[in-house]
Motif scaffolding. Structure first.
Motif, PDB file in Angstrom:
ATOM      1  N   LEU A   1       0.756  -0.975  -0.017  1.00 29.43           N
ATOM      2  CA  LEU A   1       0.003   0.075   0.004  1.00 29.43           C
ATOM      3  C   LEU A   1       0.901   1.258  -0.062  1.00 29.43           C
ATOM      4  N   LEU A   2       1.845   1.099   0.828  1.00 29.31           N
ATOM      5  CA  LEU A   2       2.721   2.417   0.648  1.00 29.31           C
ATOM      6  C   LEU A   2       3.486   2.758  -0.585  1.00 29.31           C
ATOM      7  N   ALA A   3       3.871   1.590  -1.274  1.00 29.49           N
ATOM      8  CA  ALA A   3       4.372   1.558  -2.554  1.00 29.49           C
ATOM      9  C   ALA A   3       3.573   2.154  -3.641  1.00 29.49           C
ATOM     10  N   LEU A   4       2.330   1.955  -3.642  1.00 29.86           N
ATOM     11  CA  LEU A   4       1.278   2.268  -4.327  1.00 29.86           C
ATOM     12  C   LEU A   4       1.145   3.820  -4.158  1.00 29.86           C
ATOM     13  N   SER A   5       0.894   4.036  -2.849  1.00 27.17           N
ATOM     14  CA  SER A   5       0.795   5.527  -2.417  1.00 27.17           C
ATOM     15  C   SER A   5       1.654   6.560  -2.975  1.00 27.17           C
ATOM     16  N   ALA A   6       3.297   6.066  -2.664  1.00 29.29           N
ATOM     17  CA  ALA A   6       4.239   6.795  -3.364  1.00 29.29           C
ATOM     18  C   ALA A   6       4.099   6.982  -4.626  1.00 29.29           C
ATOM     19  N   THR A   7       3.974   5.881  -5.463  1.00 31.09           N
ATOM     20  CA  THR A   7       3.564   5.925  -6.989  1.00 31.09           C
ATOM     21  C   THR A   7       2.690   6.951  -7.140  1.00 31.09           C
ATOM     22  N   ARG A   8       1.621   6.849  -6.769  1.00 30.23           N
ATOM     23  CA  ARG A   8       0.381   7.937  -6.834  1.00 30.23           C
ATOM     24  C   ARG A   8       0.994   9.366  -6.796  1.00 30.23           C
ATOM     25  N   LEU A   9       1.497   9.638  -5.624  1.00 33.77           N
ATOM     26  CA  LEU A   9       1.981  10.827  -5.353  1.00 33.77           C
ATOM     27  C   LEU A   9       3.023  11.340  -6.335  1.00 33.77           C
ATOM     28  N   LYS A  10       3.923  10.354  -6.636  1.00 39.47           N
ATOM     29  CA  LYS A  10       5.098  10.891  -8.027  1.00 39.47           C
ATOM     30  C   LYS A  10       4.215  11.338  -9.090  1.00 39.47           C
ATOM     31  N   LYS A  11       3.181  10.667  -9.343  1.00 41.25           N
ATOM     32  CA  LYS A  11       2.193  10.804 -10.656  1.00 41.25           C
ATOM     33  C   LYS A  11       1.589  12.258 -10.611  1.00 41.25           C
ATOM     34  N   ALA A  12       1.149  12.487  -9.335  1.00 41.51           N
ATOM     35  CA  ALA A  12       0.587  13.956  -9.064  1.00 41.51           C
ATOM     36  C   ALA A  12       1.546  15.073  -9.186  1.00 41.51           C
ATOM     37  N   THR A  13       2.923  14.776  -9.054  1.00 41.82           N
ATOM     38  CA  THR A  13       3.785  16.104  -8.944  1.00 41.82           C
ATOM     39  C   THR A  13       4.344  16.302 -10.209  1.00 41.82           C
TER      40      THR A  13
END
Length: 80
Positions: free
Chosen positions: A68-80
């Protein structure tokens, strides 16, 4: 559940899904399937991946949190 509906689309067999539900519990297995769906083509064999995670969970070697943390980090990277 939604995971049960998505499972065949990902190529996850009924037996792999059933075993994951028995070992991880239906909620955690559903979260894993959602994570597999989220990762898309990065996972070439979703059924095999689920079976591997199920084996690891049965051995006490799997936690959903890093996934879940890896998915969250990936999502945050895509948002920036």
């Amino acid at each position: 559940t939604t995971a049960a509906l998505v499972r065949p689309l990902l190529g996850i067999s009924p037996s792999a899904w059933e075993e994951a539900g028995q070992v991880m519990g239906e909620m955690q297995a559903s979260i894993v399937v959602a994570a597999i769906l989220q990762r898309g083509v990065a996972i070439k064999n979703p059924g095999g991946y689920l079976r591997n995670l199920t084996r690891r969970a049965a051995a006490g070697e799997f936690s959903i949190w890093p996934m879940l943390l890896a998915l969250s980090a990936t999502r945050l990277k895509k948002a920036t």
